[in-house]
Design an enzyme around this catalytic site. Sequence first.
Site, PDB file in Angstrom:
ATOM      1  N   LYS A   1     -10.019   5.774   7.922  1.00  0.00           N
ATOM      2  CA  LYS A   1      -8.751   5.427   8.599  1.00  0.00           C
ATOM      3  C   LYS A   1      -8.844   5.664  10.106  1.00  0.00           C
ATOM      4  O   LYS A   1      -8.088   5.079  10.879  1.00  0.00           O
ATOM      5  CB  LYS A   1      -7.588   6.237   8.021  1.00  0.00           C
ATOM      6  CG  LYS A   1      -7.282   5.933   6.565  1.00  0.00           C
ATOM      7  CD  LYS A   1      -6.249   4.841   6.428  1.00  0.00           C
ATOM      8  CE  LYS A   1      -6.097   4.433   4.962  1.00  0.00           C
ATOM      9  NZ  LYS A   1      -5.441   3.139   4.789  1.00  0.00           N
TER      10      LYS A   1
ATOM     11  N   CYS B   1      -7.841   7.107  -3.282  1.00  0.00           N
ATOM     12  CA  CYS B   1      -7.701   7.967  -2.094  1.00  0.00           C
ATOM     13  C   CYS B   1      -7.605   9.452  -2.420  1.00  0.00           C
ATOM     14  O   CYS B   1      -7.939  10.292  -1.582  1.00  0.00           O
ATOM     15  CB  CYS B   1      -6.467   7.565  -1.298  1.00  0.00           C
ATOM     16  SG  CYS B   1      -6.539   5.878  -0.699  1.00  0.00           S
TER      17      CYS B   1
ATOM     18  N   SER C   1      -5.713  -9.890   0.604  1.00  0.00           N
ATOM     19  CA  SER C   1      -4.358  -9.960   1.144  1.00  0.00           C
ATOM     20  C   SER C   1      -4.431  -9.754   2.654  1.00  0.00           C
ATOM     21  O   SER C   1      -5.273  -8.995   3.139  1.00  0.00           O
ATOM     22  CB  SER C   1      -3.527  -8.847   0.511  1.00  0.00           C
ATOM     23  OG  SER C   1      -2.404  -8.575   1.305  1.00  0.00           O
TER      24      SER C   1
ATOM     25  N   CYS D   1      -5.712  -2.297   1.474  1.00  0.00           N
ATOM     26  CA  CYS D   1      -5.273  -1.052   2.130  1.00  0.00           C
ATOM     27  C   CYS D   1      -6.385  -0.047   2.343  1.00  0.00           C
ATOM     28  O   CYS D   1      -6.161   0.986   2.955  1.00  0.00           O
ATOM     29  CB  CYS D   1      -4.078  -0.415   1.432  1.00  0.00           C
ATOM     30  SG  CYS D   1      -4.027  -0.619  -0.307  1.00  0.00           S
TER      31      CYS D   1
ATOM     32  N   GLU E   1       3.129 -12.099  -1.286  1.00  0.00           N
ATOM     33  CA  GLU E   1       1.936 -12.916  -1.056  1.00  0.00           C
ATOM     34  C   GLU E   1       1.338 -13.376  -2.392  1.00  0.00           C
ATOM     35  O   GLU E   1       0.961 -14.540  -2.548  1.00  0.00           O
ATOM     36  CB  GLU E   1       0.917 -12.091  -0.255  1.00  0.00           C
ATOM     37  CG  GLU E   1      -0.219 -12.905   0.326  1.00  0.00           C
ATOM     38  CD  GLU E   1      -1.178 -12.040   1.175  1.00  0.00           C
ATOM     39  OE1 GLU E   1      -0.937 -10.831   1.337  1.00  0.00           O
ATOM     40  OE2 GLU E   1      -2.171 -12.616   1.648  1.00  0.00           O
TER      41      GLU E   1
ATOM     42  N   GLU F   1     -10.326   2.569  11.353  1.00  0.00           N
ATOM     43  CA  GLU F   1      -9.337   1.501  11.186  1.00  0.00           C
ATOM     44  C   GLU F   1      -8.302   1.533  12.325  1.00  0.00           C
ATOM     45  O   GLU F   1      -7.980   0.502  12.918  1.00  0.00           O
ATOM     46  CB  GLU F   1      -8.621   1.674   9.840  1.00  0.00           C
ATOM     47  CG  GLU F   1      -7.545   0.621   9.572  1.00  0.00           C
ATOM     48  CD  GLU F   1      -6.657   0.984   8.381  1.00  0.00           C
ATOM     49  OE1 GLU F   1      -6.368   2.184   8.178  1.00  0.00           O
ATOM     50  OE2 GLU F   1      -6.261   0.052   7.664  1.00  0.00           O
TER      51      GLU F   1
ATOM     52  N   GLU G   1      -7.245  -5.356  16.661  1.00  0.00           N
ATOM     53  CA  GLU G   1      -6.205  -6.272  16.160  1.00  0.00           C
ATOM     54  C   GLU G   1      -5.019  -5.513  15.552  1.00  0.00           C
ATOM     55  O   GLU G   1      -3.982  -6.102  15.296  1.00  0.00           O
ATOM     56  CB  GLU G   1      -6.790  -7.290  15.168  1.00  0.00           C
ATOM     57  CG  GLU G   1      -7.255  -6.742  13.835  1.00  0.00           C
ATOM     58  CD  GLU G   1      -8.660  -6.142  13.886  1.00  0.00           C
ATOM     59  OE1 GLU G   1      -9.183  -5.888  14.991  1.00  0.00           O
ATOM     60  OE2 GLU G   1      -9.219  -5.900  12.800  1.00  0.00           O
TER      61      GLU G   1
ATOM     62  N   GLU H   1       2.846  -7.560  -0.180  1.00  0.00           N
ATOM     63  CA  GLU H   1       1.707  -7.957  -1.006  1.00  0.00           C
ATOM     64  C   GLU H   1       2.173  -8.682  -2.278  1.00  0.00           C
ATOM     65  O   GLU H   1       1.563  -9.668  -2.692  1.00  0.00           O
ATOM     66  CB  GLU H   1       0.876  -6.726  -1.353  1.00  0.00           C
ATOM     67  CG  GLU H   1      -0.571  -7.075  -1.638  1.00  0.00           C
ATOM     68  CD  GLU H   1      -1.481  -5.855  -1.534  1.00  0.00           C
ATOM     69  OE1 GLU H   1      -1.620  -5.297  -0.441  1.00  0.00           O
ATOM     70  OE2 GLU H   1      -2.031  -5.446  -2.559  1.00  0.00           O
TER      71      GLU H   1
END
Length: 381
Positions: A165, A310, A126, A106, A89, A168, A173, A86
């Site tokens: 999560k 979190c 990102s 994230c 990037e 996710e 993908e 990150e």
Amino acid sequence: GQCVAVCPTAALTEVNNISKVWDALNDDKKIVIVQTAPAVRVALGEEFGMQPGELVTGKIVSALRSLGFNKVFDTDFAADLTIMEEASELVYRIKNGGKLPILTSCCPAWVKFFEHQFPELLDIPSSCKSPHEMFGAIAKTYLADKMKVNPKNIVIVSIMPCVAKKYEAARPELTHEDMKDVDIVITTREFAKMIREAGIDFNSLKDDVFDNPLGESTGASVIFGTTGGVLEAALRTAYEWITHETLESVEFNELRGMDGIKEATIKINDMNINVAVASGLGNARKILEDIKSGKSNYHAIEIMACPGGCIGGGGQPYHHGNLEIVSKRAEGLYKEDRSKNLRKSHENPYIQKLYKEFLGEPYGKKAHELLHTHYFKREKI
Ligand code: SF4
């Protein structure tokens, strides 16, 4: 991550996922590898009568070994890896006139939110996968090679503070060569339940340490669990990469605390880097509206769906929106950060080795293949 209180299927999912983990642990052919997120270690103790913020990292490792996992690793390792990608990037976009601001990626609840609500902004977050997904991709390639095992026999279990999560990990993908990066996600509360089901006396467990190499981490990765932590960690690395100087004071106090939106301007060489941190989706929406209308002059923004980040996640021991509890958990993470010799992600020797032996350049070809993802426009809900 906040649907748990209203979601009628939450209880059912809990039962299913716990039994899936037991099944994997009882299957001799499977190599079951577990990782645990930073936020878990400052909250799990509450399930066993301890204070919020009490660090139980060593006891977590012991408990996981007693449960029979083949390897016990740390999502913090992958948080350091996320920062490598990150921050690369961010530096790439700053140097090449790329899209700014960059937004962290994230938090899956936040990702789903912008896919539904702001499809015209899909090119600014990102492209980094979240840390536990990166972990799975590295475990089923680099680590499988090192362990000389068939990655198809590996089962990756993530212990997360988060309900989102689970969704996710099921995204098509987030796979590599037809293998899911992460196979099963359980929450902090479900983990506590497994410990009780196994009859482990958590409070009397001795401290143990994570396995190598995916168990080593820096202080930067530990603070990922709290609001502001991902951005702080990214700045520690980006600063040194841009200036080629040592960053002496690594604590960015303006980015700490429980305010829903925090802002700071960081001077790096002759550039003023404007950053913001938002937690809670209402605050995220305000920031996105400003970006959309061209009012925003930020370079980087961290967004987490749960107030406080979190540590306040929907899979954590219930805190009923009490930000004092969340704040104590944050203190626990900052304490662990201060206790580490290495506090910048790029200094993690095992991360350096991973790039040298396997990935090549940060933000390079192989890193893109394994560690980055893309986003989709979704119907409004
Ligand atoms: Fe999950 Fe953390 Fe996002 Fe909450 S802030 S939804 S716990 S990733």
